[in-house]
Every structure is written in C-alpha cells, then in structure tokens.
Scaffold this active site. Structure first.
Site, short mmCIF file in Angstrom:
data_model
loop_
_atom_site.label_atom_id
_atom_site.label_comp_id
_atom_site.label_asym_id
_atom_site.label_seq_id
_atom_site.Cartn_x
_atom_site.Cartn_y
_atom_site.Cartn_z
N GLY A 58 18.38 51.57 31.64
CA GLY A 58 18.86 52.87 32.09
C GLY A 58 17.83 53.49 33.00
N CYS A 85 14.81 46.46 28.72
CA CYS A 85 14.20 47.42 29.64
C CYS A 85 14.13 48.81 28.98
CB CYS A 85 14.96 47.42 30.96
SG CYS A 85 14.04 48.19 32.29
N TYR A 86 14.89 49.79 29.43
CA TYR A 86 14.85 51.11 28.79
C TYR A 86 15.14 50.98 27.29
CZ TYR A 86 16.06 55.97 27.70
OH TYR A 86 16.11 57.22 27.15
N HIS A 172 15.16 41.63 32.68
CA HIS A 172 16.62 41.59 32.53
C HIS A 172 17.11 40.16 32.32
CE1 HIS A 172 17.53 45.80 33.41
NE2 HIS A 172 16.38 45.75 34.08
N GLU A 174 20.10 39.31 31.74
CA GLU A 174 21.51 39.18 32.12
C GLU A 174 21.72 38.81 33.59
OE1 GLU A 174 19.87 41.89 31.42
OE2 GLU A 174 20.48 43.62 32.61
N SER A 226 51.21 42.93 42.81
CA SER A 226 50.56 43.36 44.05
C SER A 226 50.14 42.17 44.89
CB SER A 226 49.31 44.17 43.70
OG SER A 226 48.35 43.29 43.13
N GLY A 227 50.22 40.97 44.31
CA GLY A 227 49.70 39.81 45.02
C GLY A 227 48.34 39.42 44.48
N GLY A 228 47.71 40.34 43.75
CA GLY A 228 46.38 40.07 43.22
C GLY A 228 46.44 39.38 41.88
N VAL A 229 45.26 38.98 41.39
CA VAL A 229 45.21 38.18 40.17
C VAL A 229 45.58 39.01 38.93
CG1 VAL A 229 42.70 38.45 40.08
CG2 VAL A 229 43.76 36.67 38.76
N ASP A 230 45.17 40.27 38.87
CA ASP A 230 45.39 41.04 37.64
C ASP A 230 46.88 41.23 37.34
OD1 ASP A 230 42.71 41.22 38.00
OD2 ASP A 230 42.72 43.32 38.61
N SER A 231 47.63 41.64 38.36
CA SER A 231 49.05 41.87 38.10
C SER A 231 49.76 40.53 37.91
CB SER A 231 49.69 42.68 39.23
OG SER A 231 49.63 42.00 40.44
N SER A 232 49.30 39.48 38.58
CA SER A 232 49.95 38.17 38.41
C SER A 232 49.75 37.66 36.98
CB SER A 232 49.39 37.15 39.40
OG SER A 232 49.67 37.56 40.71
N LYS A 372 37.19 40.43 34.62
CA LYS A 372 37.90 39.66 35.66
C LYS A 372 37.75 38.14 35.48
CE LYS A 372 39.64 40.38 39.97
NZ LYS A 372 40.51 41.54 40.22
#
Ligand code: XMP
Length: 516
Positions: A58, A85-86, A172, A174, A226-232, A372
């Site tokens: 942070g 870290c923090y 870090h 990650e 929408s053509g995108g991956v999420d809605s598909s 995602k």
C-alpha cells in the site's frame, strides 16, 4: 460470503495496485482467494474461516496518522499471515518492530540472499532476484522475529515470527520480476497454510451450471453479446445450463472490429444454438455520432443509443425474466460490490454501455467471482473457439474512440482495415497472446507523402500495442522493428487514403491505453 470453495485465502487490501494480482497468483495455485477490506474484523475472519491471510502492499507509511491498520486480533487467530511490503511493515510494527523511511526510495530489481532454511523459501536459491518498490522498510524487529533473507540495502527482505505463523516479505512475490515469487507464494499456501489446492475451474463450471438451472427454472433469460470474451463465456455457460431458453441480443452498432459480429453470430447460432437477435443499428449509431468529435460526448451518445436498441429488442422477447451480464470479479471489487470488499475505485467512464436497472429483469452474473484469465480457461473448457476466447479487450464505445475526431462510415472502414492488418501481423509473428491489446487508431491529421511520382496528402494511422497485467498500468510493447515495418508497409499499401503510420510509445500512466 457464498461457499464456492472449501478452502480459501483472504487478501487484505491496504490500497495496493497489486491486490488483484496477488489474488490471481493465489488462484493460479488452485487456492480460491478473495480480496477484502483491510479493516475486516477478526470476528468476521473467524466466521469465514480462511486458511491464510495475505496483507497487500500500500502507498501509506505505517507511522503516519490515519495509515490503514488491521484488527490487531488477527495476529492471535492462529491463521497464517503473509505480509507483503506495507503488509510486512504493518505486521512487524504491530509485533514490536520499527519501520523507518529508507535512505532512498527503492524501486526495481534487487539481489536477494536467503539466510538459513525456512518452509517459506523452500526451493528458492540462496541468491535470487526480487522486485522492490518501497520508501519505508523495517529497520528493527523484535526478538520474536528472525530474518529469512536480505539485500544490500534491506536487512529484513523476508522475516518469520518464531512462534506465530506470521511471515513478511519486503519485496513483491506476485510480479513476474520476482522470478521465484510464485514458489514463495506456493510454499506459503501449501506448506504454511496447509491448502491442498482444490479450486478447479471444471468444478466451478459444473456447480455454476447446476445453480443456473435451479435459478432460471423454465424461464427465459436474455444475454447481451458484445463480441468480447466475457459476454461470450456468459452466453456459453447459459446455453450449457438451459439451452434454448437463452435469447442473445447482439447490437451491431457499426463500431465493431472487422469480422467480429460474423464470428459471434456463427458461434451462437451454429455451435451454441441460442435464439440470437441481431439488431442492425449501424445507421442509428452513425446518425447519433454525426458531427461529434468530443470523446465524452461520443461515449454518452453511444451509451444512450445502445440502451435504446437493447431495451427495444428485449421488449420483443416474450416472457423473459432474467438478464445475464458478463461482470467479472475486478468489476465487482472496483465498484465496491462485495460486502467485505474494499471501497469503490472504478473509473466511471468504463461503465458506458451498462444497462439501466429499470429494465425490470432479475440480474444474473455467473462470472462475478472470476478473473479474466479464469474466464478464458472456462471459455475454452466450454468449447468456445480460441479466436473468441483470446480476443483482446475492446472498449464498449468500440472503434468510435479509436477514430479520433468525427466518426463517419468511411473513416470507420479505413480504421477497420488498418486494425485488421495490425492484428493479423502480430498474430503471424506469434505475439498476439503476449501483447495485451493491439490496435490501430485513425488520427484526424493529414500528412504529405509521395506515392509513385505523385504527391499525396492523406491520413495518419497510429499503431498501439501494450503489455499489461491488469490494464490499470501498461507498458508499450517492444515489438520487433521488422514486424513494425511489415505493419506499416501493409497499411500504407493496402488501405486507401493512408500514407503514414506511427507507433505509439507511451506507457500508462501517464497516457491511457485508448486515445479517447
Ligand atoms: P484506458 O484507455 O482507460 O483503458 O487505459 C483501460 C481498459 O479499459 C478499456 N476501455 C473501456 N472499456 N468502455 C469499456 O467497456 C469504455 O468506455 C472503455 N474505455 C476504455 C480499454 O480498452 C482498456 O482495455
């Protein structure tokens, strides 16, 4: 909190830009993980019964008034804690150590030496590279702590409490710049927290499909594509769950990439046999955008036209009770939508295209617990083609915000052709998956050129390609020169009206990914 995994870890968010990345890294180790507020109470944690707690980094200093703190009871629950870290500074200070501002802010790669052996660092070589990004550091620890690693400028690069299951890392783990970071996280999750790694997307899919069947029953559900991956992926999951009870709406606003609408239509009529409603709305959107050059005004008008088109079509679908949306976990966290989660931080303009609540449907968001990369894996498991699953993200207002200045059919067609070449060449070079977003932007600028013997005065196309973990920060892709040369040559030769191509070498921040 819904029970979707039998073992879970909580990431306490102290305002780090990396909190989501930490959570993703944990899930990559097959351990389900959620992000919660930094001041979550020990009582609530007891109820949730996580296997471990990770305190994120942070921007604050622990000794500043008002710095975010955690419930001190957390250290006494017996649940393993990893402070990053923090998070480490906070834990060390709370347990008798001292934190001071370092002589110089340390940012970047550092050489780290491990000291002795510990379950946290099993498999990590004695000399290893780590990524640092801090102004403060722990300058002294109480006798209860022992150092596990150091760097030239940081005596306590990694620490462990002698009697409690509490660990700290100044660096870090990650980020990919800490090559052994995943190993340290794995050790924490498996050796320290005792997680078996039972979070599997296959199980998630089965469970979600069962739940969707129970919720939807024999009702009809509408899903916007929408053509995108999420809605598909949302639509594919629904098709798997309730088959022909799904009606999909695709609003072709004339602002989509080349071939995008066609690919989606093919998939959701031939493969997943959904009841697909195609709304041909190019003219309506172009009329709404005529003469508008201001980016915010473009977004506003597109949002408006979208809602109208969608609502009109939805009204025609008889008996629909549910509306499904491809909301992902980052959207949920950033909009402050989880009971234990951190406060909202979302950039509101990205909500353009969101649907108003008064549509009178019950909302279904089957992907709201996923990142995602998990959605992509799920898409592949459900049988969606790689082309749809790996498609780069695309803004809701589409090509309109990549067509700088006025949006016309002619300019959009020019942009679509140039954009296709960018994507084709990056794919041919095998770099499409490595880059996070690659596209063309049509500038409202003409420049002088010479083609054959003639002088030209034609459009300029900017090529944008970025690498990013989370789209909050991004670096421009260091594409090979010969690839850039091929893109430029092809665009100038094949796209009428363009005589110059430039490459955008701005990172985010201070630039954004999109130009508008
Ligand atoms: P920026 O340009 O803010 O973009 O760096 C970050 C990510 O968000 C996408 N983006 C949008 N997505 N509606 C969307 O659905 C929008 O209005 C919008 N604007 C930007 C952008 O493509 C990138 O992935």
């Amino acid at each position: 909190m819904k029970k979707i995994a039998d073992e879970r870890v909580l990431v306490l968010d102290f305002g780090s830009q990396y909190a989501q990345l930490i959570a993703r890294r944990v899930r990559e180790q097959q351990v389900y993980c959620e992000i919660v507020r930094h001041d979550i109470t020990a009582q609530r944690v007891r109820e949730i019964q996580p296997r471990g707690l990770i305190f994120s980094g942070g921007p604050a200093s622990v000794y500043e008034p008002g710095a975010p703190k955690c419930d001190p009871e957390l250290f006494r629950l017996g649940i393993p804690v990893l402070g990053i870290c923090y998070g480490m500074q906070l834990a060390c200070e709370a347990l008798g150590g001292r934190v001071e501002s370092a002589p110089a802010r340390e940012y970047g790669r550092a050489h780290c030496r491990t000291l002795g052996s510990s379950e946290l660092l099993v498999g990590v070589p004695e000399k290893t590279q780590v990524w640092m990004s801090h102004g403060d550091q722990v300058s002294a620890v109480s006798d209860d702590f022992q150092a596990l690693a150091e760097t030239a400028t940081c005596r306590y690069a990694a620490v462990k409490h002698r009697t409690l299951p509490i660990y700290g890392l100044q660096f870090h783990p990650e980020v990919t710049h800490t090559p052994q970071g995943w190993m340290i996280l794995r050790n924490f999750l498996h050796a320290v927290c005792g997680c078996a790694g039972t979070w599997k997307l296959g199980d998630f899919a089965k469970q979600t499909i069962k739940e969707l069947r129970r919720t939807i029953g024999d009702q009809r559900v509408i899903c916007g594509l929408s053509g995108g991956v999420d809605s598909s992926v949302t639509a594919a999951l629904l098709a798997e769950a309730v088959g022909t009870q799904v009606s999909c709406i695709l609003v072709d606003n004339g602002l989509l990439r080349k071939g995008e609408a066609e690919a989606v239509i093919e998939e959701f009529t031939k493969h997943f046999k959904t009841d697909l409603h195609l709304v041909l709305a190019e003219d309506r959107f172009l009329a709404a955008l005529a003469g508008v050059a201001n980016p915010q005004e473009k977004r506003r008008r597109i949002g408006h036209a979208f809602i109208e088109c969608f609502a009109d079509e939805a009204k025609r679908i008889q008996g629909a009770k549910f509306l499904a949306q491809g909301t992902l976990y980052p959207d949920v966290i950033e909009s402050g939508g989880t009971p234990d989660g951190p406060a909202a931080t979302i950039k509101l303009h990205h909500n353009v295209g969101g649907l108003p609540e008064d549509l009178c449907f019950d909302l279904i968001e089957p992907l709201r617990d996923l990142f995602k990369d998990e959605v992509r894996k799920l898409g592949l498991a459900l049988g969606l083609p790689e082309d749809i699953v790996w498609r780069h993200p695309f803004p809701g207002p589409g090509l309109a915000v990549r067509c700088i200045g006025e949006v016309t059919k002619k300019r959009l067609d020019t942009l679509r052709e140039a954009d296709l070449i960018v994507v084709e060449e990056i794919k041919a070079a095998g770099l499409y998956r490595q880059t996070s977003q690659s596209f063309a932007v049509l500038l409202p600028v003409q420049s002088v050129g010479v083609m054959g013997d003639a002088r030209t005065y034609a459009d300029v196309v900017a090529v944008r390609s970025i690498d990013s973990e989370d789209f909050m920060t991004a670096d421009w892709s260091h594409l090979p020169y010969d690839l850039l040369a091929r893109i430029s040559t092809r665009i100038i030769n094949e796209v009428p009206g363009v005589n110059r191509v430039v490459y955008d070498i701005s990172s985010k921040p201070p630039a954004t990914i999109e130009w508008e």
